[in-house]
Design an enzyme around this catalytic site. Sequence first.
Site, PDB file in Angstrom:
ATOM      1  N   ARG A 229      38.867  35.411  37.569  1.00 57.02           N
ATOM      2  CA  ARG A 229      39.340  34.806  36.332  1.00 57.02           C
ATOM      3  C   ARG A 229      38.221  34.703  35.313  1.00 57.02           C
ATOM      4  O   ARG A 229      37.098  34.319  35.670  1.00 57.02           O
ATOM      5  CB  ARG A 229      39.859  33.388  36.580  1.00 57.02           C
ATOM      6  CG  ARG A 229      41.320  33.317  36.963  1.00 57.02           C
ATOM      7  CD  ARG A 229      42.240  33.876  35.879  1.00 57.02           C
ATOM      8  NE  ARG A 229      43.614  33.916  36.319  1.00 57.02           N
ATOM      9  CZ  ARG A 229      44.149  34.901  37.059  1.00 57.02           C
ATOM     10  NH1 ARG A 229      43.447  35.934  37.420  1.00 57.02           N
ATOM     11  NH2 ARG A 229      45.421  34.848  37.412  1.00 57.02           N
ATOM     12  N   GLU A 258      42.263  36.797  26.802  1.00 59.02           N
ATOM     13  CA  GLU A 258      42.712  38.184  27.005  1.00 59.02           C
ATOM     14  C   GLU A 258      43.805  38.534  26.003  1.00 59.02           C
ATOM     15  O   GLU A 258      44.744  37.745  25.842  1.00 59.02           O
ATOM     16  CB  GLU A 258      43.230  38.355  28.436  1.00 59.02           C
ATOM     17  CG  GLU A 258      42.101  38.193  29.461  1.00 59.02           C
ATOM     18  CD  GLU A 258      42.563  38.290  30.913  1.00 59.02           C
ATOM     19  OE1 GLU A 258      43.773  38.468  31.158  1.00 59.02           O
ATOM     20  OE2 GLU A 258      41.716  38.199  31.796  1.00 59.02           O
ATOM     21  N   HIS A 276      42.328  43.578  33.037  1.00 61.53           N
ATOM     22  CA  HIS A 276      43.032  42.741  34.029  1.00 61.53           C
ATOM     23  C   HIS A 276      43.988  43.601  34.880  1.00 61.53           C
ATOM     24  O   HIS A 276      45.194  43.390  34.893  1.00 61.53           O
ATOM     25  CB  HIS A 276      43.807  41.617  33.335  1.00 61.53           C
ATOM     26  CG  HIS A 276      44.124  40.460  34.243  1.00 61.53           C
ATOM     27  ND1 HIS A 276      44.186  39.169  33.795  1.00 61.53           N
ATOM     28  CD2 HIS A 276      44.400  40.399  35.570  1.00 61.53           C
ATOM     29  CE1 HIS A 276      44.503  38.359  34.802  1.00 61.53           C
ATOM     30  NE2 HIS A 276      44.644  39.096  35.898  1.00 61.53           N
TER      31      HIS A 276
HETATM   32  N1  LIG Z   1      42.256  40.405  38.633  1.00 58.60           N
HETATM   33  C1  LIG Z   1      43.445  40.225  39.086  1.00 58.60           C
HETATM   34  O1  LIG Z   1      44.382  40.897  38.687  1.00 58.60           O
HETATM   35  C2  LIG Z   1      43.697  39.184  40.129  1.00 58.60           C
HETATM   36  C3  LIG Z   1      42.958  38.032  40.161  1.00 58.60           C
HETATM   37  N2  LIG Z   1      43.199  37.086  41.105  1.00 58.60           N
HETATM   38  C4  LIG Z   1      42.366  35.877  41.100  1.00 58.60           C
HETATM   39  O2  LIG Z   1      41.676  35.812  42.333  1.00 58.60           O
HETATM   40  C5  LIG Z   1      41.653  34.476  42.786  1.00 58.60           C
HETATM   41  C6  LIG Z   1      41.510  34.444  44.288  1.00 58.60           C
HETATM   42  O3  LIG Z   1      42.693  34.960  44.896  1.00 58.60           O
HETATM   43  P1  LIG Z   1      42.941  34.799  46.465  1.00 58.60           P
HETATM   44  O4  LIG Z   1      41.806  35.348  47.233  1.00 58.60           O
HETATM   45  O5  LIG Z   1      44.291  35.334  46.737  1.00 58.60           O
HETATM   46  O6  LIG Z   1      42.951  33.215  46.579  1.00 58.60           O
HETATM   47  P2  LIG Z   1      42.619  32.328  47.841  1.00 58.60           P
HETATM   48  O7  LIG Z   1      43.162  30.993  47.551  1.00 58.60           O
HETATM   49  O8  LIG Z   1      43.041  33.013  49.093  1.00 58.60           O
HETATM   50  O9  LIG Z   1      41.018  32.267  47.844  1.00 58.60           O
HETATM   51  C7  LIG Z   1      40.264  31.477  46.995  1.00 58.60           C
HETATM   52  C8  LIG Z   1      39.039  31.025  47.777  1.00 58.60           C
HETATM   53  O10 LIG Z   1      38.150  30.367  46.884  1.00 58.60           O
HETATM   54  C9  LIG Z   1      37.551  29.292  47.591  1.00 58.60           C
HETATM   55  N3  LIG Z   1      37.039  28.319  46.644  1.00 58.60           N
HETATM   56  C10 LIG Z   1      37.720  27.391  45.932  1.00 58.60           C
HETATM   57  N4  LIG Z   1      36.877  26.674  45.188  1.00 58.60           N
HETATM   58  C11 LIG Z   1      35.639  27.163  45.412  1.00 58.60           C
HETATM   59  C12 LIG Z   1      34.357  26.844  44.918  1.00 58.60           C
HETATM   60  N5  LIG Z   1      34.176  25.842  44.041  1.00 58.60           N
HETATM   61  N6  LIG Z   1      33.292  27.566  45.352  1.00 58.60           N
HETATM   62  C13 LIG Z   1      33.469  28.565  46.238  1.00 58.60           C
HETATM   63  N7  LIG Z   1      34.667  28.889  46.768  1.00 58.60           N
HETATM   64  C14 LIG Z   1      35.726  28.212  46.351  1.00 58.60           C
HETATM   65  C15 LIG Z   1      38.679  28.768  48.455  1.00 58.60           C
HETATM   66  O11 LIG Z   1      38.183  28.029  49.551  1.00 58.60           O
HETATM   67  C16 LIG Z   1      39.355  30.046  48.885  1.00 58.60           C
HETATM   68  O12 LIG Z   1      38.859  30.492  50.120  1.00 58.60           O
HETATM   69  C17 LIG Z   1      42.987  33.906  42.270  1.00 58.60           C
HETATM   70  O13 LIG Z   1      42.898  32.514  42.109  1.00 58.60           O
HETATM   71  C18 LIG Z   1      43.184  34.611  40.954  1.00 58.60           C
HETATM   72  O14 LIG Z   1      42.666  33.826  39.923  1.00 58.60           O
HETATM   73  C19 LIG Z   1      44.167  37.243  42.048  1.00 58.60           C
HETATM   74  C20 LIG Z   1      44.935  38.378  42.065  1.00 58.60           C
HETATM   75  C21 LIG Z   1      44.787  39.419  41.076  1.00 58.60           C
HETATM   76  O1  LIG Z   2      47.758  37.409  40.568  1.00 56.43           O
HETATM   77  C1  LIG Z   2      46.847  37.087  39.791  1.00 56.43           C
HETATM   78  O2  LIG Z   2      46.238  36.009  39.842  1.00 56.43           O
HETATM   79  C2  LIG Z   2      46.470  38.006  38.717  1.00 56.43           C
HETATM   80  O3  LIG Z   2      45.500  37.759  38.047  1.00 56.43           O
HETATM   81  C3  LIG Z   2      47.316  39.155  38.409  1.00 56.43           C
HETATM   82  O4  LIG Z   2      47.684  39.000  37.067  1.00 56.43           O
HETATM   83  P1  LIG Z   2      48.877  39.851  36.446  1.00 56.43           P
HETATM   84  O5  LIG Z   2      50.114  39.450  37.191  1.00 56.43           O
HETATM   85  O6  LIG Z   2      48.539  41.286  36.698  1.00 56.43           O
HETATM   86  O7  LIG Z   2      48.927  39.497  35.014  1.00 56.43           O
END
Ligand SMILES: NC(=O)C1=CN([C@@H]2O[C@H](COP(=O)(O)OP(=O)(O)OC[C@H]3O[C@@H](n4cnc5c(N)ncnc54)[C@H](O)[C@@H]3O)[C@@H](O)[C@H]2O)C=CC1
Ligand SMILES: O=C(O)C(=O)COP(=O)(O)O
Length: 524
Positions: A229, A258, A276
């Site tokens: 993010r 964005e 993104h």
């Molecule tokens: N670029 C994109 O299109 C996408 C971006 N994302 C982003 O990726 C993030 C992570 O996704 P997932 O791995 O599925 O989530 P998740 O919930 O499985 O993993 C997040 C991890 O961060 C850790 N965490 C929380 N606070 C923390 C801190 N202060 N310091 C260190 N670690 C900490 C948690 O313990 C957890 O293990 C989402 O929240 C989303 O914002 C997710 C999917 C697509």
């Molecule tokens: O799943 C997430 O957290 C993502 O960042 C993916 O974002 P999007 O659905 O591709 O706009």
Amino acid sequence: MFQVLAADSIKEEGLQPLLEQPDIQLHIGSIDSENIDIQKIDALLVRSATKVTSELLDRMPSLKIVGRAGVGVDNIDIAEATKRGIIVVNAPDGNTISTAEHTFAMMAALMRNIPQAHSTVKKGEWKRNQFIGNELYGKTLGIIGLGRIGSELAKRARAFGMSVKVYDPFLTKERAEILGVQLSTFDEVLAEADIITVHTPLTKETKGLLNERTLSQTKKGVYLLNCARGGIIDEMALAHFIENGHVAGAALDVFEVEPPGDHPLLKLDSVIVTPHLGASTKEAQLNVATQVAREIRTFFDDKPVANSINLPAMSKEIYEKIQPFHQLAKEMGKIVSECHNKGISELTATYSGTAAELETSFLTKALLAGFFENRIDIKVNEVNAIHIAKERGIIVGEKVTGNSYGYANTITITARGDGDVFTARGTFIEHYGPRIVNLDGFTIDFHPSGNLLYIQHMDRPGVIGHVGKVLGDHGVNIATMQVGRKEAGGEAIMVLSFDKPLSDDMIVKLESLQDIVAINSIVL
Ligand SMILES: NC(=O)C1=CN([C@@H]2O[C@H](COP(=O)(O)OP(=O)(O)OC[C@H]3O[C@@H](n4cnc5c(N)ncnc54)[C@H](O)[C@@H]3O)[C@@H](O)[C@H]2O)C=CC1
Ligand SMILES: O=C(O)C(=O)COP(=O)(O)O
């Protein structure tokens, strides 16, 4: 007919569970589409583009559920949705692999200058010496946040011969061992990693996690990635550290705003970017759309959703166990509210036996939802019940007791206020159903459903007969009748049930009978 709006170009193929449903009208568009009346929308599906703010929620009074076709819910005001009783669900694992692969691709591209080299070749240039890269093999990758995406990335990095150091305060040593990563402190990751990538949600704790101060603790020549993010790495600090040569380069898929517009980071050659795209694969989009569409269908079927952000998670098996108690708790909440129609300042739920083994906090929320149903104008459900109670200064308590009063389980509600105390106790009997077994200290036994009348009276000869006669004279048929008293000649109660609700006139007539203290009508 439920009205569903799928915004943000959610993959239509995944919306199958909502298509051709006799009770669902699916609109595909955006919250600004002229032909969509957002006031009537019951369910809103979004990705990251639509910002579900309190202003938008104000414009959507019918909204009951928001489905995020993805992971991050930082574009949704969860606190505001919760206050309004709106459930928020997401699709937590549908895009994990895609985002991990995208991060890996960005890391490889960053280390080998692929985007920069690509654009020169396309311009007719052949500058082989300008693009000497670095191998991934043997490098230390620092992962901040080892959840679903971080873990998948770690596996891929290990396969490429990288060593992986992880900072995640919620990660156990066992999990780190299984994944073959070194659990480290934040400072260790900063000091020792050649490449640092963030995979946490954006929260108040993670906003600006990598800033002027913490970036200065990194190795000179470090590479940074943000495919999580915008804002987890402070953008201005990053630009500064790239310009002064401390950070060798960065790969960014996400931005604080964005699209980022005319942004200083975009002017730097060593910064590579994508718009993104982490979750933008056919597979991930089909997965997340299908997951949230199924959740919405489940919600409309009045079944428990699996991935709610503001409700406890519950498997089908647990839901089946809790369901009868959930119903009982809600009905008891209504009964207490109607029988004791006074202000209260404290409400305590006490569970025993098999009821105490369940997710009691969910039952307490159901009980509060039942209690508030006829008391306040806004919809109250398990999502906002605690908030509403707090807002109204009601202290909610929960207890577990070993005393089941001879039943396999009991739920007891104690309502207090202005020196008065009212209690109700119910039980669920297998193959028999819910029963209310005590009201205000009177032992009784009735089925909590339909049109009920709770009559407080004096235990005198003829009272029951008079009530029966008045009802009979007016052609009202009593379906069931239960009486209870504490001592002969003292206070007593009757609970009657009817096939149809009683008219107000009828209640006034009954109230005027001798020895009747009070009458409350309850419709369950
Ligand atoms: N670029 C994109 O299109 C996408 C971006 N994302 C982003 O990726 C993030 C992570 O996704 P997932 O791995 O599925 O989530 P998740 O919930 O499985 O993993 C997040 C991890 O961060 C850790 N965490 C929380 N606070 C923390 C801190 N202060 N310091 C260190 N670690 C900490 C948690 O313990 C957890 O293990 C989402 O929240 C989303 O914002 C997710 C999917 C697509
Ligand atoms: O799943 C997430 O957290 C993502 O960042 C993916 O974002 P999007 O659905 O591709 O706009």
